[in-house]
Design an enzyme around this catalytic site. Structure first.
Site, PDB file in Angstrom:
ATOM      1  N   LYS A  39       0.976  -1.218  -0.004  1.00 40.51           N
ATOM      2  CA  LYS A  39       0.038   0.099  -0.045  1.00 40.51           C
ATOM      3  C   LYS A  39       0.889   1.141   0.008  1.00 40.51           C
ATOM      4  O   LYS A  39       0.466   2.257  -0.832  1.00 40.51           O
ATOM      5  CB  LYS A  39      -0.927   0.017   1.221  1.00 40.51           C
ATOM      6  CG  LYS A  39      -1.801   1.154   1.411  1.00 40.51           C
ATOM      7  CD  LYS A  39      -3.106   0.707   2.123  1.00 40.51           C
ATOM      8  CE  LYS A  39      -3.067   0.773   3.633  1.00 40.51           C
ATOM      9  NZ  LYS A  39      -2.666   2.161   4.149  1.00 40.51           N
ATOM     10  N   ARG A  44       2.952   5.994  -3.368  1.00 35.35           N
ATOM     11  CA  ARG A  44       4.083   6.799  -3.712  1.00 35.35           C
ATOM     12  C   ARG A  44       4.374   6.591  -5.217  1.00 35.35           C
ATOM     13  O   ARG A  44       4.920   7.533  -5.790  1.00 35.35           O
ATOM     14  CB  ARG A  44       5.265   6.271  -2.841  1.00 35.35           C
ATOM     15  CG  ARG A  44       5.353   6.798  -1.300  1.00 35.35           C
ATOM     16  CD  ARG A  44       6.145   5.957  -0.402  1.00 35.35           C
ATOM     17  NE  ARG A  44       6.088   6.514   1.023  1.00 35.35           N
ATOM     18  CZ  ARG A  44       5.378   6.224   1.960  1.00 35.35           C
ATOM     19  NH1 ARG A  44       4.069   5.589   1.693  1.00 35.35           N
ATOM     20  NH2 ARG A  44       5.498   6.807   3.012  1.00 35.35           N
ATOM     21  N   ASP A 333       1.608  -1.372  12.034  1.00 38.55           N
ATOM     22  CA  ASP A 333       0.259  -1.935  11.527  1.00 38.55           C
ATOM     23  C   ASP A 333      -0.092  -3.293  11.481  1.00 38.55           C
ATOM     24  O   ASP A 333      -1.069  -3.637  11.450  1.00 38.55           O
ATOM     25  CB  ASP A 333       0.367  -1.675   9.904  1.00 38.55           C
ATOM     26  CG  ASP A 333       0.267   0.018   9.443  1.00 38.55           C
ATOM     27  OD1 ASP A 333       0.049   0.791  10.380  1.00 38.55           O
ATOM     28  OD2 ASP A 333       0.628   0.271   8.447  1.00 38.55           O
ATOM     29  N   ARG A 406      -7.684  -3.316   9.564  1.00 39.10           N
ATOM     30  CA  ARG A 406      -6.667  -4.244  10.060  1.00 39.10           C
ATOM     31  C   ARG A 406      -7.265  -4.827  11.383  1.00 39.10           C
ATOM     32  O   ARG A 406      -7.004  -6.065  11.712  1.00 39.10           O
ATOM     33  CB  ARG A 406      -5.549  -3.533  10.548  1.00 39.10           C
ATOM     34  CG  ARG A 406      -4.768  -2.778   9.394  1.00 39.10           C
ATOM     35  CD  ARG A 406      -3.170  -2.443   9.337  1.00 39.10           C
ATOM     36  NE  ARG A 406      -2.743  -1.516   8.418  1.00 39.10           N
ATOM     37  CZ  ARG A 406      -2.622  -2.087   7.100  1.00 39.10           C
ATOM     38  NH1 ARG A 406      -2.581  -3.435   6.550  1.00 39.10           N
ATOM     39  NH2 ARG A 406      -2.079  -1.180   6.322  1.00 39.10           N
TER      40      ARG A 406
HETATM   41  C1  S3P Z   1       2.418   4.711   6.149  1.00 37.18           C
HETATM   42  C2  S3P Z   1       2.850   5.051   7.309  1.00 37.18           C
HETATM   43  C3  S3P Z   1       2.577   4.591   8.764  1.00 37.18           C
HETATM   44  C4  S3P Z   1       1.541   3.624   8.662  1.00 37.18           C
HETATM   45  C5  S3P Z   1       0.541   3.867   7.397  1.00 37.18           C
HETATM   46  C6  S3P Z   1       1.185   3.989   6.258  1.00 37.18           C
HETATM   47  C7  S3P Z   1       2.952   5.551   4.802  1.00 37.18           C
HETATM   48  O1  S3P Z   1       1.739   5.891   9.310  1.00 37.18           O
HETATM   49  O2  S3P Z   1       0.806   3.286   9.868  1.00 37.18           O
HETATM   50  O3  S3P Z   1      -0.536   2.516   7.454  1.00 37.18           O
HETATM   51  O4  S3P Z   1       2.717   4.899   3.844  1.00 37.18           O
HETATM   52  O5  S3P Z   1       3.851   6.183   5.214  1.00 37.18           O
HETATM   53  P1  S3P Z   1       2.356   7.072  10.380  1.00 37.18           P
HETATM   54  O6  S3P Z   1       3.205   7.692   9.284  1.00 37.18           O
HETATM   55  O7  S3P Z   1       1.229   7.905  10.890  1.00 37.18           O
HETATM   56  O8  S3P Z   1       3.286   6.234  11.215  1.00 37.18           O
END
Ligand code: S3P
Length: 444
Positions: A39, A44, A333, A406
């Site tokens: 994901k 990105r 996560d 989740r």
């Molecule tokens: C993510 C960063 C994490 C993660 C989220 C996806 C990302 O969050 O929990 O599911 O793609 O950069 P945080 O940046 O809030 O830690």
């Protein structure tokens, strides 16, 4: 849920509430599976493709609600995104300043990554935009990105003085800053690095502990000048980015549900093929190994700057562990499903330094504890984590995902090992990150 491709526009039908019943199959878990694309990397790839010059081709893109929210926002910003087939996308990038002022509000849905990373990019654009999300996202903290983006020169306003969405942005004229983030968050770091692409001079982001580094790896492959030194990353403004071919590896956060199921089911041996094993994401593998599961990597390789392998998981007798500190961002996560492993371990598992769970799609500490307790798990909340006493058998019950994808999938794994039948309400939210989750679970 249905996806269609109408003249390059993505449409998906709004999901309806789904209730799922799962029985303990009492069967060992064997064979090979593949999980959908990562994901974080999928978001990105589309975002960077849209500000690069030329075409970016993506394979293995995660066709889930969160990532499609990013696609739809990019389309509203005037970028052509073609869906060539399942997981295959073509993004016709127009360079750093090729976006157009959107005529409509940008909708990030449930996706924090969409909102926070877009806020970084919109801060570089000399036009006005408004971004909003669903009820959960509009309740999550945005001040953590808005504050440093304002320091760089962006004009951002919104609810609660800009701490919550909807947010309105007028960007442009950014200056590089040196920002010490109080939280280890890849979304905060990435928002600032993306804004840094538009800033005069260099932008430096420092975190208390290192978060996932997919942005850094991908920015480098698109041609940005980026230097990583431990928890400090710097990026030079105004580079020329060029379109890339990107193969997205399988998402370790999705694989984690099946890895835990194999690790706690006697005589299991599961192979997850083509899985991303970026060290900033493999906390769940390290902790399951520490607990006693047997996990190995085969066929290690590198794809588009990301390490990939086929991962073999074998059952082992698990024992309780303490999970804390620098390991937390590496498995943040996966904590919902880690509690199911902990419930099957001998002794106590303590999860601490994980206060960030309180500001995820739901308050995950409260959500996990309340729902897992219904299944008979011996689990207690702490301000920054939880404590699980292993060994008490789980019992089927009626539980609710609380609209958190989740939590829904962690409950489904617990249901597979609980006595009798478990019913999960609001299970439709798995479409946020893993639309094929239930059929894959059923097939095992
Ligand atoms: C993510 C960063 C994490 C993660 C989220 C996806 C990302 O969050 O929990 O599911 O793609 O950069 P945080 O940046 O809030 O830690």
């Amino acid at each position: 849920m249905k996806f269609e491709d109408l003249s390059g526009k993505v449409i998906y039908k709004r999901r309806e509430a789904v209730v799922i019943s799962i029985k303990n199959k009492n069967k060992r878990i064997t064979g090979s599976i593949m999980v959908p694309g990562d994901k974080s990397i999928s978001h990105r790839a589309v975002l960077l493709g849209s500000i690069a010059e030329g075409t970016t081709e993506i394979k293995g893109f995660l066709m889930s609600e969160d990532c499609l929210s990013t696609v739809k926002c990019i389309q509203k910003l005037g970028i052509h995104v073609e869906i060539l087939g399942p997981g295959r996308l073509k993004v016709l990038g127009k360079g750093l300043f090729g976006w157009q002022e959107p005529r409509e509000v940008l909708e990030a849905g449930n996706s924090g990554t969409t909102m926070r990373l877009l806020l970084g990019l919109l801060s570089g654009q000399d036009f006005h935009s408004i971004i909003t999300g669903d009820a959960s996202l509009n309740n999550r903290p945005m001040g953590r990105v808005v504050h440093p983006l304002r320091m760089m020169g962006a004009s951002i306003d919104g609810r609660e003085q800009g701490k919550k969405a909807p947010l309105a942005v007028r960007g442009g004229n950014l200056q590089g800053i040196h920002y010490r983030s109080p939280v280890a968050s890849a979304q905060v770091k990435s928002a600032l690095l993306l804004a840094g692409l538009y800033a005069n001079g260099t932008t430096i982001v420092e975190e208390p502990v290192k978060s996932r580094d997919h942005s850094e790896r991908m920015l480098r492959s698109f041609g940005a000048e980026i230097i990583e030194e431990g928890v400090k990353v710097s990026i030079k403004g105004l580079p020329r980015l060029s379109g890339q071919k990107i193969i997205v590896p399988g998402d370790i956060s999705s694989a984690a549900f099946f890895m835990v199921l194999a690790a706690i089911t006697p005589k299991s041996e599961l192979i997850v093929e083509n899985l991303g094993i970026n060290p900033s994401r493999t906390g769940i593998i390290d902790i399951l190994k520490k607990m006693g599961a047997k996990i190995s990597f085969e066929n290690k390789r590198n794809e588009a700057g990301e390490p990939v392998a086929d991962v073999v998981i074998k059952y082992g007798t698990l024992h309780g562990v303490t999970v804390s500190g620098a390991d937390i961002p590496r498995l943040i996560d996966e904590i919902p499903v880690l509690t199911v492993a902990a419930a099957h371990a001998v002794g106590q598992t303590v999860i601490k330094d994980a206060g960030e769970l309180r500001v995820k799609e739901t308050d995950r500490i409260q959500g996990i504890v309340s729902q897992m307790a219904k299944l008979g798990m011996d689990i207690l909340p702490r301000e920054d984590g939880m404590v699980i006493n292993g060994g008490r058998p789980l019992q089927g019950a009626r539980v609710n995902s609380l609209h958190d994808h989740r939590i829904a999938m962690a409950l489904a794994v617990a249901a597979r090992v609980a006595q009798g039948e478990t019913t999960i309400e609001n299970a439709e939210c798995v479409n946020i990150s893993f639309p094929n989750f239930f059929p894959l679970l059923e097939s095992l």
